[in-house]
Design a protein around this motif. Structure first.
Motif: not given
Ligand SMILES: [Fe+2]
Ligand SMILES: [Fe+2]
Length: 257
Positions: A49-52, A112-118, A120-133
């Motif tokens: 939410x902070x990023x978005x 604390x959880x820090x989102x590693x791709x603050x 770089x949105x595309x890399x962030x979404x790739x990371x999320x896709x891999x995490x879900x998979x």
């Protein structure tokens, strides 16, 4: 959406279906680790939410982000039931006492959880896709490798949620790279290079916890996560390749309709 922890772990199911005594110590440790990982949700939701909702964002991005949040709120509602259903299961089965589990969850959640791709949105979404998979394939493997019918049912529901989250992120990434799927494949490789199981570096004694995760589900293969995403990108590339060919030379359309 469509299922609730209250239905899945009710008294009736605990009495008729659950066989908690069949779990080995390693399997129990793995279930607890899955719970701790899922229970980082409050931390990563506030990061997200902070990023978005950053007021410094350009107006057009701000408008897109508001649209994306419609998905986000459904997504986190599904994630929230993963920690919740496992917490209820562990308490109601008597495998862990309430005070013990609450103390463990508190300790793990506080890292604390820090989102590693603050930035770089595309890399962030790739990371999320891999995490879900990764979670999809892991829950499926764990459900297969243990012999507790109620836990199998719980893990299958959780795995189905993760599969649909993964599909959403794949679709999003493929659509926005339609013109250059090679660029997407390169980004997937780069992110996958240092991709680990979700939030593993946030776990206390994470080596020991990751070891139990792997021992409890021997049919899980971590490299499959990367392969799955690359296969999807390759399939999309050949589909779009065919479509553009049909567009240029309609007589080269598919032979069989
Ligand atoms: Fe989850
Ligand atoms: Fe998920």
């Amino acid at each position: 959406m469509g299922w609730s922890p209250y239905d899945l772990v009710d008294q009736e199911q605990m009495r008729t279906l659950a066989r908690p005594e069949r779990l080995s110590e390693t399997q129990l440790a793995a279930v607890k680790t899955v719970l701790y990982v899922e229970d980082h949700l409050p931390g990563y939701l506030s990061e997200y939410l902070r990023v978005m909702t950053d007021p410094e964002l350009p107006d057009d991005q701000y408008i897109v982000n508001r649209q994306a949040l419609h998905y986000t709120f459904r997504w986190v509602a599904e994630e929230d039931r993963h920690a919740h259903v496992l917490e209820m299961y562990l308490k109601r089965s008597g495998l862990v006492t309430q005070p013990e589990l609450e103390a463990d969850m508190l300790r793990e959640r506080k890292t604390a959880y820090i989102f590693p791709y603050d930035t770089q949105m595309v890399e962030g979404f790739v990371y999320l896709a891999l995490q879900e998979k990764a979670t999809h394939l892991y829950y499926r493997a764990l459900a297969k490798d243990l012999d507790e019918p109620l836990l199998k049912a719980i893990l299958s529901r959780m795995g189905a949620d993760e599969a649909s989250h993964g599909a959403f992120f794949y679709d999003l990434l493929i659509k926005c790279h339609k013109g250059d799927l090679d660029a997407l494949a390169r980004k997937v490789s780069a992110v996958a290079n240092d991709f680990k199981m979700p939030v593993q570096s946030n776990l206390t004694n994470y080596r020991r916890q990751i070891l139990s995760l792997m021992r409890a589900a021997p049919s899980y293969r971590h490299p499959d996560v990367f392969t799955d995403m690359m296969n999807t990108v390759t399939k999309a590339a050949s589909k779009y390749g065919r479509e553009s060919l049909v567009l240029i030379t309609p007589e080269l359309g598919p032979f069989a309709k």
